[in-house]
Write a protein that holds these residues in place. Sequence first.
Motif, mmCIF file in Angstrom:
data_model
loop_
_atom_site.group_PDB
_atom_site.id
_atom_site.type_symbol
_atom_site.label_atom_id
_atom_site.label_comp_id
_atom_site.label_asym_id
_atom_site.label_seq_id
_atom_site.Cartn_x
_atom_site.Cartn_y
_atom_site.Cartn_z
ATOM 1 N N SER A 1 0.824 -1.161 -0.056
ATOM 2 C CA SER A 1 0.160 0.188 0.073
ATOM 3 C C SER A 1 0.878 1.403 -0.057
ATOM 4 C CB SER A 1 -0.914 -0.094 1.163
ATOM 5 O OG SER A 1 -1.746 1.140 1.378
ATOM 6 N N GLU A 2 1.826 1.051 0.754
ATOM 7 C CA GLU A 2 2.891 2.255 0.865
ATOM 8 C C GLU A 2 3.472 2.617 -0.613
ATOM 9 O OE1 GLU A 2 3.919 1.901 5.537
ATOM 10 O OE2 GLU A 2 5.589 1.445 4.110
ATOM 11 N N ILE A 3 4.003 1.514 -1.173
ATOM 12 C CA ILE A 3 4.775 1.904 -2.522
ATOM 13 C C ILE A 3 3.649 2.345 -3.438
ATOM 14 C CG2 ILE A 3 5.596 0.506 -4.269
ATOM 15 C CD1 ILE A 3 6.794 -1.542 -2.377
ATOM 16 N N ARG A 4 2.419 1.924 -3.354
ATOM 17 C CA ARG A 4 1.574 2.287 -4.514
ATOM 18 C C ARG A 4 1.026 3.699 -4.284
ATOM 19 N NH1 ARG A 4 -0.854 -0.496 -7.932
ATOM 20 N NH2 ARG A 4 -2.838 0.396 -7.848
ATOM 21 N N SER A 5 1.101 3.951 -3.020
ATOM 22 C CA SER A 5 0.646 5.507 -2.567
ATOM 23 C C SER A 5 1.658 6.645 -2.562
ATOM 24 C CB SER A 5 -0.009 5.479 -1.060
ATOM 25 O OG SER A 5 0.991 5.293 -0.210
ATOM 26 N N GLY A 6 2.966 6.061 -3.226
ATOM 27 C CA GLY A 6 4.105 6.963 -3.380
ATOM 28 C C GLY A 6 4.975 7.252 -2.060
ATOM 29 N N GLY A 7 4.810 6.399 -1.203
ATOM 30 C CA GLY A 7 5.574 6.295 0.150
ATOM 31 C C GLY A 7 6.932 6.040 0.041
ATOM 32 N N TRP A 8 7.354 5.248 -1.057
ATOM 33 C CA TRP A 8 8.766 4.831 -1.033
ATOM 34 C C TRP A 8 9.107 5.361 -2.498
ATOM 35 C CZ3 TRP A 8 11.401 1.832 2.124
ATOM 36 C CH2 TRP A 8 10.739 1.231 3.124
ATOM 37 N N HIS A 9 10.470 5.966 -2.484
ATOM 38 C CA HIS A 9 11.088 6.631 -3.894
ATOM 39 C C HIS A 9 11.640 5.420 -4.585
ATOM 40 C CE1 HIS A 9 15.319 6.104 -2.089
ATOM 41 N NE2 HIS A 9 14.706 6.634 -1.128
ATOM 42 N N ASP A 10 11.869 5.693 -5.790
ATOM 43 C CA ASP A 10 12.372 4.607 -6.643
ATOM 44 C C ASP A 10 13.585 4.175 -6.273
ATOM 45 O OD1 ASP A 10 12.427 3.113 -8.930
ATOM 46 O OD2 ASP A 10 13.282 4.481 -10.308
ATOM 47 N N ALA A 11 13.794 2.768 -6.349
ATOM 48 C CA ALA A 11 15.155 2.272 -5.887
ATOM 49 C C ALA A 11 15.597 2.326 -4.456
ATOM 50 C CB ALA A 11 16.483 2.871 -6.646
ATOM 51 N N ALA A 12 14.501 2.664 -3.723
ATOM 52 C CA ALA A 12 14.550 2.473 -2.053
ATOM 53 C C ALA A 12 14.813 0.766 -1.824
ATOM 54 C CB ALA A 12 13.423 2.938 -1.608
ATOM 55 N N ARG A 13 15.701 0.549 -0.961
ATOM 56 C CA ARG A 13 16.026 -0.437 -0.706
ATOM 57 C C ARG A 13 15.332 -1.225 0.547
ATOM 58 N NH1 ARG A 13 20.693 -2.532 -2.743
ATOM 59 N NH2 ARG A 13 21.131 -4.041 -1.269
ATOM 60 N N GLY B 1 19.180 -8.260 -0.961
ATOM 61 C CA GLY B 1 18.036 -7.348 -0.943
ATOM 62 C C GLY B 1 17.143 -7.000 -2.320
ATOM 63 N N TYR B 2 16.190 -5.917 -1.914
ATOM 64 C CA TYR B 2 15.258 -5.629 -3.175
ATOM 65 C C TYR B 2 15.352 -3.984 -3.033
ATOM 66 C CZ TYR B 2 13.577 -10.305 -2.755
ATOM 67 O OH TYR B 2 13.547 -11.647 -2.882
ATOM 68 N N GLN B 3 15.025 -3.673 -4.414
ATOM 69 C CA GLN B 3 14.433 -2.193 -4.621
ATOM 70 C C GLN B 3 13.125 -1.944 -5.202
ATOM 71 O OE1 GLN B 3 17.398 -1.219 -7.841
ATOM 72 N NE2 GLN B 3 19.143 -0.720 -6.479
ATOM 73 N N VAL B 4 12.897 -0.861 -4.539
ATOM 74 C CA VAL B 4 11.562 -0.476 -4.602
ATOM 75 C C VAL B 4 11.162 0.013 -6.302
ATOM 76 C CG1 VAL B 4 9.514 1.180 -4.145
ATOM 77 C CG2 VAL B 4 10.822 0.153 -2.504
ATOM 78 N N VAL B 5 9.887 -0.455 -6.886
ATOM 79 C CA VAL B 5 9.978 0.030 -8.115
ATOM 80 C C VAL B 5 8.779 1.109 -8.260
ATOM 81 C CG1 VAL B 5 8.971 -0.619 -10.442
ATOM 82 C CG2 VAL B 5 10.270 -2.217 -8.962
ATOM 83 N N ALA B 6 9.309 2.438 -8.439
ATOM 84 C CA ALA B 6 8.335 3.569 -7.889
ATOM 85 C C ALA B 6 7.309 3.484 -9.023
ATOM 86 C CB ALA B 6 9.189 4.966 -7.826
ATOM 87 N N GLY B 7 6.175 4.570 -8.834
ATOM 88 C CA GLY B 7 5.434 4.443 -9.913
ATOM 89 C C GLY B 7 4.291 3.336 -10.172
ATOM 90 N N VAL B 8 4.442 2.184 -9.368
ATOM 91 C CA VAL B 8 3.449 1.024 -9.778
ATOM 92 C C VAL B 8 2.213 1.332 -9.568
ATOM 93 C CG1 VAL B 8 3.134 -1.279 -9.132
ATOM 94 C CG2 VAL B 8 5.474 -0.502 -9.213
#
Length: 358
Positions: free
Chosen positions: A44-56, A93-100
């Motif tokens: 939910s946080e990723i989809r609402s823009g709570g994480w920036h692109d490539a955040a780990r 680890g993983y990177q966040v895909v922003a804008g999903v």
Amino acid sequence: MKTVGCDFRWCDTSGGRDMTEEPSDAVPGRSPKLYQRALAVVASEIRSGGWHDAARLNETAIAKRFGISRAPARQALMELEALGLVRKSGGRGYQVVAGVGSASHEAGSPAYLPTQEDIQLHFLASWELIYRQVEMNIVSRTSIASWRINEVALAKSFGVSRTVAREVVARLQQRGIVSKDDAGRWHAPALTARHVSQLYELRWTLEPLALEQAFRRLPESLLPVLMRDLESAIEAGDAADGAMLDAVEQQLHGQLLGHCDNAPLMQAISLPQAILVAHHRLYQPKAPFIEDEPFLLEHAEVFERLMAGRIEDAGAALASHLKISRDRAMLRIANAARNLSPPNVPYLERLGDAEFNL
């Protein structure tokens, strides 16, 4: 009329499942997995823009944030990857895909929309996800023995941190289900006839007083509404299911008494109620119905006297009802103690056997 005994009912609401069987990491009734809470929140946080692109993100951070072990944290990250919300980084680890999920995101890419259950899980503390099942596992065994609770094994069994396991046991202590000995070890004492009798004695002493104080604060329309519900349950006879009977019981001992504004009195009442409610859940599939238990009619006597303004008589009827309920409860516990053979669970060590002598 065949009903089940008030305050300690054993109606089978489990769908035929043995309520003492060892689960995975589910909450009874909803069966969510521990990783789902982390998945729902982070997605939910990723989809609402709570994480920036490539955040780990990594397992350790997820586990620490949600109070879970690395295994469910790893599962949450794998699910996030499958949904296209994160991707594996060059290292660990993983990177966040922003804008999903945004308008600019590629059509056809996985999208995550949290369900209502996800949203509910978002607001549950980690200990709440496993509390009910731990409570069931413990109190279902106290009619046959005393038990020692191992916090480390409890945490490992459910894939949670020691902090979460400790919080679960602390909540059990608040409800009077477990206690700590001088050496700092947690124990669940065996349920005895004497203890059950003492709990009911507290109830028939305190609940009439709470009823008297609650009566002065009742909304004018409440008693007629509750009386209609009670009459519907009586008219239903054998067709009255567990949910209807539970609702009727809660209306007297919970909703109505809840209008008492004496907080210390209500706190004193809550302890014996909580212990007995915890026990009555557990033996539901194990005990037969008892013929002609008139607990609905006993409730009706209380309500009729209240509606007539006979408060002292209503309190006497409530006390009488609880004394009869004690006798029914003790018969059921004794029956369960003779027939219950629960499987072992890794965080409970059996101590002295119980003797439930009536």
